[in-house]
Design a protein around this motif. Structure first.
Motif, mmCIF file in Angstrom:
data_model
loop_
_atom_site.group_PDB
_atom_site.id
_atom_site.type_symbol
_atom_site.label_atom_id
_atom_site.label_comp_id
_atom_site.label_asym_id
_atom_site.label_seq_id
_atom_site.Cartn_x
_atom_site.Cartn_y
_atom_site.Cartn_z
ATOM 1 N N ASN A 150 -4.259 2.180 6.047
ATOM 2 C CA ASN A 150 -5.691 1.858 6.744
ATOM 3 C C ASN A 150 -6.803 1.079 5.647
ATOM 4 O OD1 ASN A 150 -5.035 2.972 8.524
ATOM 5 N ND2 ASN A 150 -5.824 4.403 8.707
ATOM 6 N N ASP A 151 -7.074 0.720 4.455
ATOM 7 C CA ASP A 151 -7.398 0.547 3.796
ATOM 8 C C ASP A 151 -7.213 -1.644 3.472
ATOM 9 O OD1 ASP A 151 -8.964 2.589 2.994
ATOM 10 O OD2 ASP A 151 -8.058 2.721 1.242
ATOM 11 N N TYR A 152 -5.938 -1.757 4.196
ATOM 12 C CA TYR A 152 -5.587 -2.794 3.589
ATOM 13 C C TYR A 152 -6.333 -3.578 4.002
ATOM 14 C CZ TYR A 152 -4.034 -4.180 8.229
ATOM 15 O OH TYR A 152 -3.476 -4.787 9.665
ATOM 16 N N ILE A 209 -1.664 3.835 -1.743
ATOM 17 C CA ILE A 209 -2.634 3.787 -1.040
ATOM 18 C C ILE A 209 -2.833 3.919 0.432
ATOM 19 C CG2 ILE A 209 -3.331 2.895 -3.472
ATOM 20 C CD1 ILE A 209 -3.720 0.754 -2.247
ATOM 21 N N PRO A 210 -4.295 4.566 0.710
ATOM 22 C CA PRO A 210 -3.895 4.431 2.729
ATOM 23 C C PRO A 210 -3.266 3.265 2.892
ATOM 24 C CG PRO A 210 -6.595 5.137 1.293
ATOM 25 C CD PRO A 210 -4.933 5.362 0.290
ATOM 26 N N TYR A 240 -11.985 0.670 -6.924
ATOM 27 C CA TYR A 240 -10.192 1.123 -5.958
ATOM 28 C C TYR A 240 -9.783 1.436 -6.496
ATOM 29 C CZ TYR A 240 -7.961 1.128 -2.027
ATOM 30 O OH TYR A 240 -6.806 1.959 -0.626
ATOM 31 N N GLU A 250 -9.092 -4.455 4.319
ATOM 32 C CA GLU A 250 -10.081 -5.310 3.155
ATOM 33 C C GLU A 250 -9.147 -5.218 1.424
ATOM 34 O OE1 GLU A 250 -13.878 -3.191 1.283
ATOM 35 O OE2 GLU A 250 -13.423 -1.879 2.753
ATOM 36 N N LEU A 251 -8.332 -4.932 0.903
ATOM 37 C CA LEU A 251 -8.009 -5.467 0.061
ATOM 38 C C LEU A 251 -6.857 -6.736 0.317
ATOM 39 C CD1 LEU A 251 -5.555 -1.771 -0.786
ATOM 40 C CD2 LEU A 251 -7.512 -3.299 -2.008
ATOM 41 N N HIS A 305 -8.417 5.123 -7.317
ATOM 42 C CA HIS A 305 -6.893 5.589 -6.086
ATOM 43 C C HIS A 305 -5.917 6.980 -7.910
ATOM 44 C CE1 HIS A 305 -7.324 6.280 -2.373
ATOM 45 N NE2 HIS A 305 -8.433 5.043 -2.616
ATOM 46 N N ALA A 353 1.127 -0.875 -0.169
ATOM 47 C CA ALA A 353 -0.057 -0.408 0.012
ATOM 48 C C ALA A 353 0.848 1.281 -0.067
ATOM 49 C CB ALA A 353 -1.120 -0.028 1.652
#
Lengths: 83, 403
Positions: B166-168, B163-164, B204, B170-171, B208, B158
Protein backbone atom coordinates in the motif's frame (compact mmCIF):
# COMPACT_ATOMS: atom_id res chain seq x y z
CA UNK A 1 8.29 44.32 -9.07
CA UNK A 2 11.46 44.85 -11.01
CA UNK A 3 11.10 45.63 -14.72
CA UNK A 4 13.63 43.69 -16.75
CA UNK A 5 14.92 44.99 -20.06
CA UNK A 6 17.30 43.25 -22.44
CA UNK A 7 20.11 45.54 -21.27
CA UNK A 8 19.45 44.75 -17.64
CA UNK A 9 19.32 40.99 -18.18
CA UNK A 10 22.49 41.11 -20.25
CA UNK A 11 24.22 43.17 -17.57
CA UNK A 12 23.17 40.76 -14.84
CA UNK A 13 24.27 37.76 -16.87
CA UNK A 14 27.61 39.39 -17.69
CA UNK A 15 28.19 40.06 -14.00
CA UNK A 16 27.34 36.49 -13.06
CA UNK A 17 29.61 35.06 -15.74
CA UNK A 18 32.48 37.38 -14.79
CA UNK A 19 32.07 36.50 -11.13
CA UNK A 20 31.97 32.78 -11.88
CA UNK A 21 35.03 32.89 -14.13
CA UNK A 22 36.80 35.44 -11.94
CA UNK A 23 37.50 37.73 -14.87
CA UNK A 24 36.85 41.42 -15.54
CA UNK A 25 33.46 42.51 -16.82
CA UNK A 26 35.00 43.99 -19.98
CA UNK A 27 36.57 40.62 -20.79
CA UNK A 28 33.19 38.95 -21.07
CA UNK A 29 32.23 38.95 -24.73
CA UNK A 30 28.43 38.85 -24.97
CA UNK A 31 28.68 37.21 -28.39
CA UNK A 32 31.02 34.38 -27.34
CA UNK A 33 29.56 30.99 -26.50
CA UNK A 34 29.49 30.11 -22.81
CA UNK A 35 31.65 27.12 -23.47
CA UNK A 36 34.26 29.24 -25.26
CA UNK A 37 34.25 31.66 -22.33
CA UNK A 38 35.31 28.75 -20.15
CA UNK A 39 32.07 27.83 -18.40
CA UNK A 40 31.51 24.19 -17.56
CA UNK A 41 28.29 22.50 -16.48
CA UNK A 42 28.88 23.28 -12.80
CA UNK A 43 29.55 26.93 -13.59
CA UNK A 44 26.32 26.95 -15.58
CA UNK A 45 24.48 25.49 -12.59
CA UNK A 46 25.70 28.24 -10.25
CA UNK A 47 24.82 30.95 -12.72
CA UNK A 48 21.36 29.54 -13.40
CA UNK A 49 20.65 29.22 -9.71
CA UNK A 50 21.49 32.87 -9.08
CA UNK A 51 19.62 33.91 -12.17
CA UNK A 52 16.51 32.06 -11.02
CA UNK A 53 16.67 33.85 -7.69
CA UNK A 54 17.16 37.29 -9.20
CA UNK A 55 14.53 36.87 -11.91
CA UNK A 56 12.21 35.03 -9.52
CA UNK A 57 11.30 32.29 -11.97
CA UNK A 58 12.33 28.82 -12.96
CA UNK A 59 14.59 28.40 -15.97
CA UNK A 60 14.97 25.22 -17.97
CA UNK A 61 18.68 24.38 -17.87
CA UNK A 62 18.62 23.34 -21.51
CA UNK A 63 17.92 26.94 -22.55
CA UNK A 64 21.35 27.89 -21.36
CA UNK A 65 23.04 25.67 -23.93
CA UNK A 66 20.38 26.10 -26.58
CA UNK A 67 21.01 29.85 -26.57
CA UNK A 68 24.67 29.69 -25.71
CA UNK A 69 25.71 33.36 -25.64
CA UNK A 70 24.87 36.16 -23.23
CA UNK A 71 23.05 38.03 -26.01
CA UNK A 72 20.95 35.15 -27.27
CA UNK A 73 20.19 33.77 -23.81
CA UNK A 74 19.07 37.16 -22.51
CA UNK A 75 16.84 37.64 -25.49
CA UNK A 76 15.30 34.19 -25.05
CA UNK A 77 14.65 34.81 -21.37
CA UNK A 78 12.83 38.01 -22.17
CA UNK A 79 10.81 36.42 -24.96
CA UNK A 80 9.64 33.58 -22.81
CA UNK A 81 7.56 35.71 -20.54
CA UNK A 82 7.38 39.21 -19.24
CA UNK A 83 9.84 39.42 -16.44
CA UNK B 1 41.96 15.51 -35.04
CA UNK B 2 38.52 16.95 -35.33
CA UNK B 3 35.73 14.51 -35.85
CA UNK B 4 33.58 16.68 -38.06
CA UNK B 5 33.81 19.97 -39.90
CA UNK B 6 32.09 23.11 -38.73
CA UNK B 7 29.31 22.95 -41.32
CA UNK B 8 28.55 19.35 -40.45
CA UNK B 9 28.28 20.33 -36.79
CA UNK B 10 25.84 23.08 -37.73
CA UNK B 11 23.72 20.58 -39.61
CA UNK B 12 23.84 18.12 -36.75
CA UNK B 13 22.74 20.84 -34.36
CA UNK B 14 19.44 20.93 -36.24
CA UNK B 15 18.79 17.34 -35.31
CA UNK B 16 19.88 17.08 -31.69
CA UNK B 17 16.94 18.91 -30.15
CA UNK B 18 16.66 17.66 -26.59
CA UNK B 19 14.76 20.80 -25.74
CA UNK B 20 11.97 20.40 -28.27
CA UNK B 21 8.71 18.66 -27.61
CA UNK B 22 8.77 17.21 -31.13
CA UNK B 23 12.09 15.58 -30.45
CA UNK B 24 10.93 14.18 -27.11
CA UNK B 25 7.76 12.74 -28.63
CA UNK B 26 9.39 11.23 -31.68
CA UNK B 27 13.19 11.42 -31.70
CA UNK B 28 13.68 8.69 -34.30
CA UNK B 29 13.61 10.79 -37.50
CA UNK B 30 16.14 13.11 -35.87
CA UNK B 31 18.37 10.21 -34.89
CA UNK B 32 18.25 8.95 -38.46
CA UNK B 33 19.62 12.24 -39.72
CA UNK B 34 22.29 12.31 -37.04
CA UNK B 35 23.44 8.79 -37.94
CA UNK B 36 23.66 9.85 -41.58
CA UNK B 37 25.56 13.06 -40.91
CA UNK B 38 28.40 11.50 -38.98
CA UNK B 39 29.50 9.21 -36.21
CA UNK B 40 29.56 11.89 -33.53
CA UNK B 41 28.00 15.25 -32.82
CA UNK B 42 29.83 17.52 -30.39
CA UNK B 43 27.31 19.83 -28.73
CA UNK B 44 27.97 23.40 -27.76
CA UNK B 45 28.59 22.27 -24.22
CA UNK B 46 31.18 19.82 -25.49
CA UNK B 47 29.20 16.62 -25.10
CA UNK B 48 30.00 13.89 -27.56
CA UNK B 49 26.75 12.41 -28.83
CA UNK B 50 27.05 8.97 -30.41
CA UNK B 51 24.14 7.56 -32.37
CA UNK B 52 25.41 4.58 -34.40
CA UNK B 53 24.90 1.06 -33.07
CA UNK B 54 28.46 -0.21 -33.12
CA UNK B 55 29.94 2.96 -31.60
CA UNK B 56 27.34 3.05 -28.84
CA UNK B 57 27.94 -0.60 -28.08
CA UNK B 58 31.73 -0.26 -28.06
CA UNK B 59 31.73 2.81 -25.84
CA UNK B 60 29.09 1.43 -23.48
CA UNK B 61 31.42 -1.46 -22.71
CA UNK B 62 34.69 0.46 -22.92
CA UNK B 63 36.81 0.21 -19.75
CA UNK B 64 37.88 3.86 -20.17
CA UNK B 65 34.24 5.04 -19.98
CA UNK B 66 33.35 5.94 -16.43
CA UNK B 67 29.69 5.44 -15.45
CA UNK B 68 29.83 7.88 -12.57
CA UNK B 69 29.55 11.31 -14.21
CA UNK B 70 26.84 12.33 -11.80
CA UNK B 71 28.93 11.29 -8.81
CA UNK B 72 31.95 13.18 -10.16
CA UNK B 73 29.85 16.29 -10.71
CA UNK B 74 28.41 16.17 -7.20
CA UNK B 75 31.85 15.55 -5.71
CA UNK B 76 33.18 18.64 -7.44
CA UNK B 77 30.14 20.62 -6.31
CA UNK B 78 30.79 19.61 -2.70
CA UNK B 79 34.51 20.35 -2.98
CA UNK B 80 33.89 23.81 -4.38
CA UNK B 81 31.44 24.47 -1.55
CA UNK B 82 29.87 27.47 -3.26
CA UNK B 83 26.27 26.46 -2.72
CA UNK B 84 24.19 27.33 0.33
CA UNK B 85 22.93 23.77 0.58
CA UNK B 86 25.33 20.89 1.05
CA UNK B 87 24.72 17.99 -1.29
CA UNK B 88 26.51 15.47 0.88
CA UNK B 89 23.43 13.30 1.36
CA UNK B 90 22.75 13.12 -2.35
CA UNK B 91 26.41 12.47 -3.13
CA UNK B 92 26.56 9.59 -0.66
CA UNK B 93 23.44 8.01 -2.10
CA UNK B 94 24.49 8.27 -5.75
CA UNK B 95 27.93 6.89 -4.88
CA UNK B 96 26.15 3.79 -3.65
CA UNK B 97 23.97 3.34 -6.76
CA UNK B 98 25.15 0.33 -8.72
CA UNK B 99 24.57 2.03 -12.05
CA UNK B 100 27.06 4.83 -11.29
CA UNK B 101 29.77 2.53 -9.99
CA UNK B 102 32.89 1.30 -11.77
CA UNK B 103 34.96 -1.82 -11.15
CA UNK B 104 36.07 -3.07 -8.70
CA UNK B 105 33.33 -1.59 -6.44
CA UNK B 106 30.76 -2.22 -9.15
CA UNK B 107 31.77 -5.86 -9.47
CA UNK B 108 31.51 -6.49 -5.73
CA UNK B 109 28.13 -4.82 -5.27
CA UNK B 110 26.67 -6.43 -8.38
CA UNK B 111 27.81 -9.82 -7.16
CA UNK B 112 26.29 -9.19 -3.75
CA UNK B 113 22.93 -8.12 -5.22
CA UNK B 114 22.93 -11.06 -7.66
CA UNK B 115 23.64 -13.55 -4.88
CA UNK B 116 20.84 -12.09 -2.75
CA UNK B 117 18.38 -11.91 -5.63
CA UNK B 118 18.21 -15.54 -6.67
CA UNK B 119 14.50 -15.99 -6.13
CA UNK B 120 13.06 -15.53 -9.57
CA UNK B 121 9.73 -17.11 -8.79
CA UNK B 122 7.83 -13.87 -9.20
CA UNK B 123 5.19 -15.29 -11.54
CA UNK B 124 2.52 -15.55 -8.89
CA UNK B 125 3.24 -12.07 -7.54
CA UNK B 126 2.99 -10.53 -11.02
CA UNK B 127 -0.24 -12.41 -11.82
CA UNK B 128 -1.74 -11.34 -8.51
CA UNK B 129 -0.86 -7.68 -9.06
CA UNK B 130 -2.13 -7.71 -12.63
CA UNK B 131 -5.46 -9.27 -11.79
CA UNK B 132 -5.91 -6.81 -8.92
CA UNK B 133 -5.19 -3.84 -11.18
CA UNK B 134 -7.18 -5.04 -14.19
CA UNK B 135 -10.21 -5.92 -12.10
CA UNK B 136 -10.07 -2.48 -10.56
CA UNK B 137 -10.61 -0.88 -13.99
CA UNK B 138 -14.29 -1.33 -14.58
CA UNK B 139 -14.81 1.68 -16.87
CA UNK B 140 -14.73 1.38 -20.68
CA UNK B 141 -12.33 4.25 -20.81
CA UNK B 142 -9.45 4.76 -18.41
CA UNK B 143 -5.93 6.10 -18.11
CA UNK B 144 -3.86 2.97 -18.58
CA UNK B 145 -0.66 4.61 -17.30
CA UNK B 146 -2.23 5.74 -14.06
CA UNK B 147 -4.26 2.59 -13.49
CA UNK B 148 -1.83 -0.11 -14.63
CA UNK B 149 1.54 0.84 -16.17
CA UNK B 150 2.62 2.88 -13.14
CA UNK B 151 1.34 0.79 -10.25
CA UNK B 152 2.29 -2.65 -11.60
CA UNK B 153 6.10 -2.26 -11.46
CA UNK B 154 5.91 -0.45 -8.12
CA UNK B 155 3.66 -3.09 -6.57
CA UNK B 156 5.92 -5.80 -7.94
CA UNK B 157 9.14 -4.22 -6.65
CA UNK B 158 7.46 -3.65 -3.27
CA UNK B 159 6.56 -7.34 -3.17
CA UNK B 160 10.07 -8.42 -4.10
CA UNK B 161 11.78 -6.11 -1.61
CA UNK B 162 9.26 -6.93 1.08
CA UNK B 163 7.70 -3.57 1.85
CA UNK B 164 3.97 -2.95 2.36
CA UNK B 165 2.27 -2.86 -1.06
CA UNK B 166 0.00 0.00 0.00
CA UNK B 167 2.97 2.34 0.28
CA UNK B 168 3.52 2.37 -3.45
CA UNK B 169 1.77 5.64 -4.47
CA UNK B 170 3.99 7.71 -2.23
CA UNK B 171 7.10 5.76 -3.21
CA UNK B 172 6.36 6.29 -6.90
CA UNK B 173 6.29 10.05 -6.33
CA UNK B 174 9.66 10.05 -4.58
CA UNK B 175 11.23 7.58 -6.91
CA UNK B 176 10.24 9.74 -9.88
CA UNK B 177 12.10 12.68 -8.38
CA UNK B 178 15.06 10.45 -7.55
CA UNK B 179 15.13 9.12 -11.09
CA UNK B 180 15.93 12.61 -12.30
CA UNK B 181 19.47 12.02 -11.08
CA UNK B 182 19.94 10.37 -14.49
CA UNK B 183 18.99 13.51 -16.41
CA UNK B 184 21.75 15.10 -18.40
CA UNK B 185 20.76 18.65 -17.63
CA UNK B 186 19.96 19.61 -14.05
CA UNK B 187 19.78 22.78 -12.00
CA UNK B 188 20.70 23.24 -8.36
CA UNK B 189 16.97 23.43 -7.71
CA UNK B 190 16.60 19.95 -9.22
CA UNK B 191 19.44 18.68 -7.05
CA UNK B 192 17.78 20.08 -3.94
CA UNK B 193 14.53 18.31 -4.86
CA UNK B 194 16.34 15.05 -5.56
CA UNK B 195 18.21 15.27 -2.28
CA UNK B 196 14.92 15.76 -0.44
CA UNK B 197 13.57 12.60 -2.08
CA UNK B 198 16.73 10.74 -1.04
CA UNK B 199 16.23 11.85 2.56
CA UNK B 200 12.64 10.69 2.64
CA UNK B 201 13.32 7.39 0.92
CA UNK B 202 16.32 6.76 3.19
CA UNK B 203 14.18 7.17 6.23
CA UNK B 204 11.61 4.80 4.76
CA UNK B 205 14.01 2.01 3.80
CA UNK B 206 16.04 2.39 6.97
CA UNK B 207 12.88 1.76 8.98
CA UNK B 208 11.94 -1.29 6.92
CA UNK B 209 15.43 -2.77 6.99
CA UNK B 210 15.28 -2.54 10.77
CA UNK B 211 11.92 -4.30 10.73
CA UNK B 212 13.46 -7.11 8.66
CA UNK B 213 16.30 -7.41 11.15
CA UNK B 214 13.76 -8.07 13.89
CA UNK B 215 11.58 -10.29 11.75
CA UNK B 216 13.44 -11.88 8.83
CA UNK B 217 11.38 -13.31 5.98
CA UNK B 218 12.06 -14.50 2.45
CA UNK B 219 12.08 -11.00 0.91
CA UNK B 220 15.00 -9.52 -1.01
CA UNK B 221 15.60 -7.03 1.81
CA UNK B 222 15.99 -9.89 4.28
CA UNK B 223 18.35 -11.66 1.90
CA UNK B 224 20.47 -8.54 1.53
CA UNK B 225 20.74 -8.33 5.32
CA UNK B 226 21.43 -12.01 5.62
CA UNK B 227 24.21 -12.15 3.00
CA UNK B 228 25.68 -8.71 3.67
CA UNK B 229 29.46 -9.08 3.29
CA UNK B 230 30.10 -5.92 5.32
CA UNK B 231 28.23 -3.01 3.76
CA UNK B 232 27.07 -0.31 6.19
CA UNK B 233 23.34 0.03 6.86
CA UNK B 234 23.35 3.27 4.86
CA UNK B 235 24.74 1.48 1.82
CA UNK B 236 22.01 -1.14 2.08
CA UNK B 237 19.41 1.61 2.39
CA UNK B 238 20.74 3.22 -0.79
CA UNK B 239 20.79 -0.12 -2.57
CA UNK B 240 17.14 -0.80 -1.72
CA UNK B 241 16.19 2.69 -2.84
CA UNK B 242 18.07 2.17 -6.07
CA UNK B 243 16.50 -1.22 -6.74
CA UNK B 244 13.02 0.13 -6.18
CA UNK B 245 13.60 3.06 -8.50
CA UNK B 246 15.36 1.02 -11.17
CA UNK B 247 12.68 -1.66 -11.17
CA UNK B 248 9.87 0.81 -11.21
CA UNK B 249 10.47 3.77 -13.52
CA UNK B 250 11.95 2.00 -16.53
CA UNK B 251 9.36 -0.78 -16.48
CA UNK B 252 6.61 1.83 -16.55
CA UNK B 253 8.32 3.08 -19.71
CA UNK B 254 8.19 -0.36 -21.29
CA UNK B 255 4.58 -1.02 -20.27
CA UNK B 256 3.27 2.38 -21.35
CA UNK B 257 5.11 2.70 -24.68
CA UNK B 258 4.64 -1.01 -25.28
CA UNK B 259 0.85 -0.86 -25.11
CA UNK B 260 0.68 2.26 -27.25
CA UNK B 261 2.76 0.51 -29.91
CA UNK B 262 0.82 -2.75 -29.67
CA UNK B 263 -2.61 -1.24 -30.24
CA UNK B 264 -2.48 -1.41 -34.09
CA UNK B 265 -1.55 -5.12 -33.92
CA UNK B 266 -4.05 -6.02 -31.22
CA UNK B 267 -6.36 -8.39 -33.06
CA UNK B 268 -3.54 -10.11 -34.99
CA UNK B 269 -1.55 -10.85 -31.88
CA UNK B 270 -4.67 -11.74 -30.01
CA UNK B 271 -5.65 -14.33 -32.60
CA UNK B 272 -2.12 -15.74 -32.71
CA UNK B 273 -2.44 -16.24 -28.97
CA UNK B 274 1.27 -16.54 -28.37
CA UNK B 275 2.58 -13.47 -26.73
CA UNK B 276 6.25 -14.16 -26.26
CA UNK B 277 9.59 -12.78 -25.27
CA UNK B 278 10.51 -11.87 -28.85
CA UNK B 279 7.62 -9.44 -29.02
CA UNK B 280 8.78 -7.74 -25.84
CA UNK B 281 12.31 -7.50 -27.20
CA UNK B 282 11.04 -5.89 -30.35
CA UNK B 283 8.96 -3.41 -28.33
CA UNK B 284 12.07 -2.60 -26.31
CA UNK B 285 14.13 -2.07 -29.45
CA UNK B 286 11.49 0.00 -31.19
CA UNK B 287 10.85 2.36 -28.26
CA UNK B 288 13.52 2.05 -25.58
CA UNK B 289 12.69 3.43 -22.12
CA UNK B 290 16.31 4.50 -21.59
CA UNK B 291 17.20 6.65 -24.56
CA UNK B 292 20.53 8.11 -23.53
CA UNK B 293 23.28 6.93 -21.22
CA UNK B 294 26.01 9.27 -20.01
CA UNK B 295 29.67 8.37 -19.70
CA UNK B 296 32.93 10.18 -18.95
CA UNK B 297 36.21 9.15 -20.56
CA UNK B 298 39.02 8.41 -18.13
CA UNK B 299 41.61 8.05 -20.91
CA UNK B 300 41.80 9.13 -24.55
CA UNK B 301 39.87 6.69 -26.72
CA UNK B 302 40.55 5.98 -30.38
CA UNK B 303 37.31 4.97 -32.05
CA UNK B 304 37.93 4.40 -35.74
CA UNK B 305 39.10 7.77 -37.04
CA UNK B 306 37.85 9.62 -34.03
CA UNK B 307 40.05 10.48 -31.11
CA UNK B 308 38.04 11.21 -27.99
CA UNK B 309 40.13 13.10 -25.43
CA UNK B 310 40.31 12.16 -21.78
CA UNK B 311 37.60 13.70 -19.58
CA UNK B 312 35.04 14.02 -22.37
CA UNK B 313 31.37 13.73 -21.61
CA UNK B 314 29.69 11.17 -23.81
CA UNK B 315 26.00 10.79 -24.53
CA UNK B 316 25.36 7.31 -25.89
CA UNK B 317 22.02 7.17 -27.63
CA UNK B 318 20.59 3.71 -27.09
CA UNK B 319 17.36 4.86 -28.73
CA UNK B 320 19.21 5.69 -31.92
CA UNK B 321 21.46 2.62 -31.86
CA UNK B 322 18.32 0.49 -31.72
CA UNK B 323 17.10 2.13 -34.93
CA UNK B 324 20.39 1.84 -36.82
CA UNK B 325 19.44 0.70 -40.32
CA UNK B 326 22.80 -1.03 -40.82
CA UNK B 327 21.87 -3.46 -38.04
CA UNK B 328 18.06 -3.55 -38.07
CA UNK B 329 16.31 -3.77 -41.40
CA UNK B 330 13.32 -1.42 -41.63
CA UNK B 331 14.01 -0.08 -38.16
CA UNK B 332 10.90 2.10 -38.13
CA UNK B 333 8.68 -0.96 -38.33
CA UNK B 334 7.77 -3.35 -35.59
CA UNK B 335 8.79 -6.80 -36.80
CA UNK B 336 7.95 -9.22 -34.07
CA UNK B 337 10.08 -12.14 -35.15
CA UNK B 338 13.22 -10.07 -35.53
CA UNK B 339 16.49 -11.44 -34.30
CA UNK B 340 17.14 -9.19 -31.38
CA UNK B 341 20.41 -7.63 -30.43
CA UNK B 342 18.97 -4.41 -29.15
CA UNK B 343 20.75 -2.33 -26.54
CA UNK B 344 17.68 -1.35 -24.53
CA UNK B 345 19.08 -3.08 -21.43
CA UNK B 346 22.61 -1.88 -22.13
CA UNK B 347 25.46 -4.30 -22.58
CA UNK B 348 28.56 -5.54 -20.78
CA UNK B 349 29.05 -5.19 -17.03
CA UNK B 350 26.23 -2.64 -16.77
CA UNK B 351 23.68 -4.84 -18.54
CA UNK B 352 20.39 -4.42 -16.66
CA UNK B 353 20.05 -6.90 -13.78
CA UNK B 354 16.29 -6.78 -13.84
CA UNK B 355 15.78 -7.45 -17.56
CA UNK B 356 14.08 -10.79 -16.87
CA UNK B 357 11.70 -9.12 -14.41
CA UNK B 358 10.73 -6.31 -16.80
CA UNK B 359 10.13 -8.83 -19.55
CA UNK B 360 8.09 -11.09 -17.27
CA UNK B 361 5.91 -8.13 -16.27
CA UNK B 362 5.48 -7.15 -19.92
CA UNK B 363 4.66 -10.60 -21.23
CA UNK B 364 2.21 -11.37 -18.45
CA UNK B 365 0.48 -8.01 -18.55
CA UNK B 366 0.04 -7.85 -22.32
CA UNK B 367 -1.17 -11.47 -22.41
CA UNK B 368 -3.79 -10.82 -19.72
CA UNK B 369 -4.92 -7.59 -21.39
CA UNK B 370 -5.35 -9.43 -24.69
CA UNK B 371 -7.37 -12.12 -23.00
CA UNK B 372 -9.64 -9.60 -21.36
CA UNK B 373 -10.08 -6.96 -24.05
CA UNK B 374 -11.00 -7.99 -27.55
CA UNK B 375 -10.69 -4.39 -28.65
CA UNK B 376 -8.57 -1.55 -27.45
CA UNK B 377 -8.30 1.94 -28.86
CA UNK B 378 -6.31 4.97 -27.92
CA UNK B 379 -8.93 7.47 -26.84
CA UNK B 380 -6.73 10.57 -26.59
CA UNK B 381 -3.30 11.67 -27.83
CA UNK B 382 -0.78 9.94 -25.57
CA UNK B 383 1.08 12.31 -23.25
CA UNK B 384 4.86 11.87 -23.10
CA UNK B 385 6.98 12.57 -20.05
CA UNK B 386 9.17 15.51 -20.97
CA UNK B 387 12.49 13.86 -20.46
CA UNK B 388 15.41 13.29 -22.78
CA UNK B 389 17.08 10.42 -20.96
CA UNK B 390 14.03 8.45 -20.04
CA UNK B 391 11.19 7.76 -22.46
CA UNK B 392 7.77 7.04 -21.05
CA UNK B 393 4.16 8.15 -21.13
CA UNK B 394 2.53 10.08 -18.32
CA UNK B 395 -0.93 9.36 -19.66
CA UNK B 396 -2.53 6.97 -22.14
CA UNK B 397 -6.31 7.08 -22.28
CA UNK B 398 -7.67 3.86 -23.70
CA UNK B 399 -11.11 2.70 -24.68
CA UNK B 400 -11.67 -1.00 -24.23
CA UNK B 401 -14.30 -3.60 -24.85
CA UNK B 402 -14.38 -6.93 -23.15
CA UNK B 403 -15.27 -10.33 -24.51
Amino acid sequence: MEIWTKEKVEKLLTELVAKELKINLQDVNPKAEFYQLGLDSLGAMYILDQLEKRLEREINPLLFWEYPTIESFSEKLLQQENL
Amino acid sequence: MKATSKSETDKQREFWRPFDRDFIENPYPYYEQLRKLGPVYITNQNEWVFTRYQDVKTLYKHPACDAGNRVKGLTKLEEQGKTETSFKTLLEATQDFLVFKNPPEHTALRKFIASSWTDRSVGALIEHNISYLINRCDADEFDYVKEIAEPLPALTMAGILGIPPNDYPELIEKSRVLFRSFDMYLTLRDLRDIQQAVLEMSEYFDFHLNQKKKKPDDSLMSQLLHLNPGYQQQELVHTCMFLFMAGEETTTGLLSLGLKNLVPYWSDLRNANSFNSKIIDELLRYDSPIQVVARLTTQPIQLGDIKIPENSKLALSLGSANHDETVFKNPEHLIFDRDSKHLAFGTGIHHCMGDWLAKAEGITLFSRLMEKYNKIEIAMEPVFRHNLTFRSLSSLMVKVSTN
